[in-house]
Scaffold this motif. Structure first.
Motif, PDB file in Angstrom:
ATOM      1  N   ASN A  81      -4.941  14.641   1.689  1.00 55.68           N
ATOM      2  CA  ASN A  81      -4.750  15.244   0.677  1.00 55.68           C
ATOM      3  C   ASN A  81      -5.479  16.228   0.716  1.00 55.68           C
ATOM      4  O   ASN A  81      -6.421  16.103  -0.447  1.00 55.68           O
ATOM      5  CB  ASN A  81      -4.301  13.969  -0.146  1.00 55.68           C
ATOM      6  CG  ASN A  81      -3.816  15.226  -1.563  1.00 55.68           C
ATOM      7  OD1 ASN A  81      -3.857  15.560  -1.788  1.00 55.68           O
ATOM      8  ND2 ASN A  81      -3.420  14.044  -2.566  1.00 55.68           N
ATOM      9  N   TYR A  83      -9.737   9.649   4.101  1.00 53.91           N
ATOM     10  CA  TYR A  83      -9.767  10.062   2.368  1.00 53.91           C
ATOM     11  C   TYR A  83     -11.116  10.199   2.022  1.00 53.91           C
ATOM     12  O   TYR A  83     -12.048   8.680   1.907  1.00 53.91           O
ATOM     13  CB  TYR A  83      -9.201   8.809   1.959  1.00 53.91           C
ATOM     14  CG  TYR A  83      -8.622   8.741   0.684  1.00 53.91           C
ATOM     15  CD1 TYR A  83      -9.914   9.175  -0.649  1.00 53.91           C
ATOM     16  CD2 TYR A  83      -7.306   8.930   0.691  1.00 53.91           C
ATOM     17  CE1 TYR A  83      -8.835   9.695  -1.709  1.00 53.91           C
ATOM     18  CE2 TYR A  83      -6.628   9.243  -1.108  1.00 53.91           C
ATOM     19  CZ  TYR A  83      -7.759  10.028  -2.167  1.00 53.91           C
ATOM     20  OH  TYR A  83      -7.182   9.909  -3.160  1.00 53.91           O
ATOM     21  N   MET A 131      -0.682   5.097   3.590  1.00 56.14           N
ATOM     22  CA  MET A 131      -2.135   5.247   4.356  1.00 56.14           C
ATOM     23  C   MET A 131      -1.283   4.138   5.777  1.00 56.14           C
ATOM     24  O   MET A 131      -1.976   5.304   6.371  1.00 56.14           O
ATOM     25  CB  MET A 131      -3.521   4.749   3.148  1.00 56.14           C
ATOM     26  CG  MET A 131      -4.228   3.943   4.547  1.00 56.14           C
ATOM     27  SD  MET A 131      -5.603   3.904   3.859  1.00 56.14           S
ATOM     28  CE  MET A 131      -4.930   2.321   3.103  1.00 56.14           C
ATOM     29  N   TYR A 153       1.004  14.100   6.258  1.00 55.68           N
ATOM     30  CA  TYR A 153       0.661  13.105   4.744  1.00 55.68           C
ATOM     31  C   TYR A 153       1.444  12.491   3.833  1.00 55.68           C
ATOM     32  O   TYR A 153       2.128  13.601   3.273  1.00 55.68           O
ATOM     33  CB  TYR A 153      -0.669  13.972   3.772  1.00 55.68           C
ATOM     34  CG  TYR A 153      -1.300  13.314   3.014  1.00 55.68           C
ATOM     35  CD1 TYR A 153      -0.963  13.132   1.804  1.00 55.68           C
ATOM     36  CD2 TYR A 153      -2.524  12.150   3.644  1.00 55.68           C
ATOM     37  CE1 TYR A 153      -1.703  12.282   0.780  1.00 55.68           C
ATOM     38  CE2 TYR A 153      -3.114  11.296   2.813  1.00 55.68           C
ATOM     39  CZ  TYR A 153      -2.243  10.984   1.371  1.00 55.68           C
ATOM     40  OH  TYR A 153      -4.003  10.868   0.035  1.00 55.68           O
ATOM     41  N   ASP A 208       0.868  -1.231   0.045  1.00 55.17           N
ATOM     42  CA  ASP A 208      -0.364   0.098   0.340  1.00 55.17           C
ATOM     43  C   ASP A 208       0.787   1.142   0.088  1.00 55.17           C
ATOM     44  O   ASP A 208       1.743   1.461   0.751  1.00 55.17           O
ATOM     45  CB  ASP A 208      -0.820  -0.335   1.310  1.00 55.17           C
ATOM     46  CG  ASP A 208      -1.365   0.932   0.866  1.00 55.17           C
ATOM     47  OD1 ASP A 208      -2.731   1.385   1.018  1.00 55.17           O
ATOM     48  OD2 ASP A 208      -1.703   2.305   2.100  1.00 55.17           O
TER      49      ASP A 208
HETATM   50  P1  P6P Z   1      -3.657   9.910  -2.731  1.00 56.62           P
HETATM   51  C1  P6P Z   1      -1.971   4.737  -1.925  1.00 56.62           C
HETATM   52  O1  P6P Z   1      -2.206   4.010  -2.986  1.00 56.62           O
HETATM   53  C2  P6P Z   1      -3.155   4.669  -1.509  1.00 56.62           C
HETATM   54  O2  P6P Z   1      -4.515   3.804  -1.008  1.00 56.62           O
HETATM   55  C3  P6P Z   1      -3.288   5.257   0.347  1.00 56.62           C
HETATM   56  O3  P6P Z   1      -1.872   4.247   0.964  1.00 56.62           O
HETATM   57  C4  P6P Z   1      -2.554   6.599   0.546  1.00 56.62           C
HETATM   58  O4  P6P Z   1      -3.109   7.095   1.687  1.00 56.62           O
HETATM   59  C5  P6P Z   1      -3.321   7.535  -0.904  1.00 56.62           C
HETATM   60  O5  P6P Z   1      -3.770   6.155  -2.061  1.00 56.62           O
HETATM   61  C6  P6P Z   1      -2.679   8.634  -1.471  1.00 56.62           C
HETATM   62  O6  P6P Z   1      -2.867   8.295  -2.521  1.00 56.62           O
HETATM   63  O7  P6P Z   1      -4.874  10.840  -4.037  1.00 56.62           O
HETATM   64  O8  P6P Z   1      -3.250  11.023  -1.945  1.00 56.62           O
HETATM   65  O9  P6P Z   1      -2.566  10.120  -3.868  1.00 56.62           O
END
Ligand code: P6P
Length: 338
Positions: free
Chosen positions: A216, A264, A248, A244, A124
């Motif tokens: 984000n 999110y 995650m 951030y 992740d």
């Molecule tokens: P964005 C990584 O792909 C993820 O699933 C999480 O680990 C991370 O917080 C998020 O997506 C990041 O997404 O849209 O903020 O770049």
């Protein structure tokens, strides 16, 4: 003292699981062995990540696009295959459902009642691989119910309350494994010289409230007005700080240890947000609830959401009780005004 240090070095993950279950029954032994295999997957992935800049096949993209329409990183494929191979010939897990696979992978031809299913996000935050920042693996364990000979895995479309165990592996400056089998949250650190995850902290309790909000903000104009109002509130209120990382597991580990909230929310482009229920938010919600925190979609507890399909996404607000409730209060306020 000497005794304590020796005992602690011997508190490996598999022993800890048996201690938690206070049992040596076959089921307890199975769960202990299963957690041990997850630890092995973590060690294999951590080792490869530590060599990212030194060998081929770690950095960059495969050139494929996965079922989610996201371009696939080499590490996504490697990590996905690691989890499959550590469970082959284990006799423990008969089915693996992952972000990287449209349909579950069956180890024997089908999944007999009583065996376990592993639901996991192998890497992740894989975008962090190429910049040497932290990332994680997320896992959940469920018991096979009913008959899945048609391979449709419809028994997995149940709420997160069906999880038996869940956790994550954080590939950071040190590699940590944080897990719960429903008896509190416990963290282990990988001792590379031993090749073992050693107990670091037992019964981790998340602070009731924290300063960190992790989101984000680049999506600000894609959010509902209620989320924008919450962000304006934390901007003008003393005592909040933004963190951030793009992964995650790192951001939620910070929230677990220091308190605060990771969110999110849904966006105009992705009304259900980006985070997947079965192998991301549900395992993390299981863990955070075990640590005394909360996880919500904004209107429903994550653990109560019944998925309609395997790769379903949900908005996610997760962390300290007070911080999660504050976000929800802005959502409820907007609902009243509509
Ligand atoms: P964005 C990584 O792909 C993820 O699933 C999480 O680990 C991370 O917080 C998020 O997506 C990041 O997404 O849209 O903020 O770049």
């Amino acid at each position: 003292d000497y005794e304590y240090a020796l005992d602690r070095d011997c508190t490996t993950l598999s022993r800890h699981v048996l201690q938690q279950l206070q049992s040596f029954s076959p089921d307890a032994q199975d769960l202990s062995a299963l957690m041990n295999r997850i630890a092995l997957a973590g060690k294999l992935i951590a080792r490869r990540l530590s060599r990212a800049g030194l060998m081929e096949g770690v950095l960059g993209f495969t050139g494929d696009v996965n079922v989610q329409g996201e371009s696939v990183k080499k590490m996504d494929v490697y990590a996905n295959d690691v989890f499959i191979s550590v469970f082959k010939q284990s006799g423990l897990v008969c089915r693996l459902a992952s972000e990287e696979m449209e349909r579950p992978y069956y180890i024997p031809e089908n999944c007999p009642i009583g065996r376990y299913t592993l639901l996991y996000d192998p890497i992740d935050g894989s975008s962090n691989t190429d910049i040497n920042l932290s990332l994680g693996s997320i896992f959940a364990i469920r018991q096979q119910e009913g008959d899945d000979s048609d391979g449709a895995a419809t028994d997995l479309l149940q709420s997160g309350r069906k999880q038996i165990a869940a956790g994550y592996i954080l590939y950071g400056p040190s590699t940590m494994l944080v897990y719960s089998i429903g008896k509190g949250v416990h963290s282990f650190s990988l001792d590379p010289s031993l090749g073992e995850f050693i107990l670091t902290e037992e019964n981790i309790q998340i602070p009731e409230k924290g300063a960190v909000y992790s989101v984000n903000e680049g999506n600000f104009w894609q959010w509902e007005e209620s989320i924008r109002e919450y962000i304006r509130y934390v901007h003008r209120t003393e005592g909040y700080t933004a963190r951030y990382s793009g992964a995650m597991v790192s951001d939620i580990h910070r929230v677990l240890v220091q308190g605060g909230v990771f969110l999110y929310p849904g966006t105009t482009k992705k009304p259900d947000g980006k985070i997947r229920l079965l192998y991301e938010s549900a395992p993390l919600a299981f863990l955070i609830e075990q640590a005394g925190g909360r996880a919500s979609t904004g209107t429903q507890e994550i653990l109560d959401v019944v998925p309609r399909q395997l790769h379903q996404r949900t908005p996610l607000i997760i962390g300290s009780k007070e911080n999660v409730a504050l976000v929800e209060s802005f959502i409820q306020q907007q609902a009243k005004e509509q």
